[in-house]
Motif scaffolding. Sequence first.
Motif, short mmCIF file in Angstrom:
data_model
loop_
_atom_site.label_atom_id
_atom_site.label_comp_id
_atom_site.label_asym_id
_atom_site.label_seq_id
_atom_site.Cartn_x
_atom_site.Cartn_y
_atom_site.Cartn_z
N PHE A 148 4.59 17.47 9.59
CA PHE A 148 3.74 15.75 9.94
C PHE A 148 3.39 15.69 8.67
N LEU A 149 3.81 14.31 7.99
CA LEU A 149 3.84 13.32 6.98
C LEU A 149 2.86 12.50 6.85
N ASP A 150 2.37 11.88 6.17
CA ASP A 150 1.97 10.38 6.37
C ASP A 150 2.33 9.98 5.30
N ALA A 151 3.13 8.53 6.13
CA ALA A 151 3.64 7.30 5.57
C ALA A 151 2.19 6.46 5.00
N VAL A 152 2.46 6.39 3.74
CA VAL A 152 1.62 5.36 2.79
C VAL A 152 2.76 4.19 2.45
N ASP A 153 2.65 3.36 3.27
CA ASP A 153 3.28 2.10 3.09
C ASP A 153 3.13 1.06 2.83
N THR A 154 2.48 0.59 2.27
CA THR A 154 1.78 -1.14 1.53
C THR A 154 0.82 -1.03 0.55
N SER A 155 0.65 -1.83 -0.01
CA SER A 155 -0.04 -1.64 -1.59
C SER A 155 -1.67 -1.39 -1.82
N ILE A 156 -1.77 -1.96 -0.42
CA ILE A 156 -3.02 -1.68 -0.08
C ILE A 156 -3.29 -0.68 0.23
N LYS A 157 -2.53 0.51 0.50
CA LYS A 157 -2.42 1.51 1.20
C LYS A 157 -2.70 2.36 0.03
N ILE A 158 -2.11 2.28 -0.27
CA ILE A 158 -1.97 2.54 -1.53
C ILE A 158 -3.02 2.96 -2.49
N ASP A 159 -3.56 1.56 -2.34
CA ASP A 159 -4.78 1.42 -3.50
C ASP A 159 -5.68 2.46 -2.76
N TYR A 160 -5.83 2.45 -1.69
CA TYR A 160 -7.30 3.26 -1.34
C TYR A 160 -6.88 4.69 -1.73
N LEU A 161 -5.86 4.68 -1.31
CA LEU A 161 -5.27 6.11 -1.74
C LEU A 161 -5.77 7.27 -3.00
N ALA A 162 -6.21 5.96 -3.61
CA ALA A 162 -6.56 6.30 -4.77
C ALA A 162 -7.63 6.65 -5.17
#
Length: 198
Positions: A148-162
């Motif tokens: 099971f992988l998580d999809a990080v598919d928007t620039s907002i999600k990418i920003d929070y992932l950091a």
Amino acid sequence: MKLEDKISLYYTSLTKSEKKVYQAVTRNPQTIIDNSIQKAAKDLGVSVASIQRFINKLEYSGYPEFKLALQKQESSKKQHPSNLIIHNPIIHAYIRSFHLLENLNLDDFLRPLISDLKKYQNIKAIGNGNTALSAKQLVYSMYSEDKFLDAVDTSIKIDYLANSVDKNTLLIIFSVTAPQDTYGKLVKKLKKEECIHT
């Protein structure tokens, strides 16, 4: 990069007026090649500003460089008439990519990736815009492998992932241009935490 490659790379991000320029140029490239930007705009029925925005989107330094690229493309078509069958630059780019993939040996790239996919429990498939589809496809593909992988598919999600990524997270990033404004914060965090390896 060839003009046709640039167009296929940026086509989906073109505005309505930029697509109108693209269609006008495709129908009558000689108008650009033979004329000033003002005359070409008038003859093609578009504005000078639309042509300039289109040229900037394709990352040319200006009208002269764009004219030269268009001239080379048209000259190549005359030398290789079979290229005229394919008018859609996106389809043409896919065909060229498939020809390149035929001759690639991906074993050296895929073995470490497969090993990492087995080793890590926390895996994120990252994509933004068009590449979000590739990230989601990987997520669905891995279901058959009981992963099971998580999809990080928007620039907002990418920003929070950091803010939450650490050494126990495997990031698989799908990107064509890797824009600084989308991935800059994430890359800085990974470097700071010494999480980057290839």
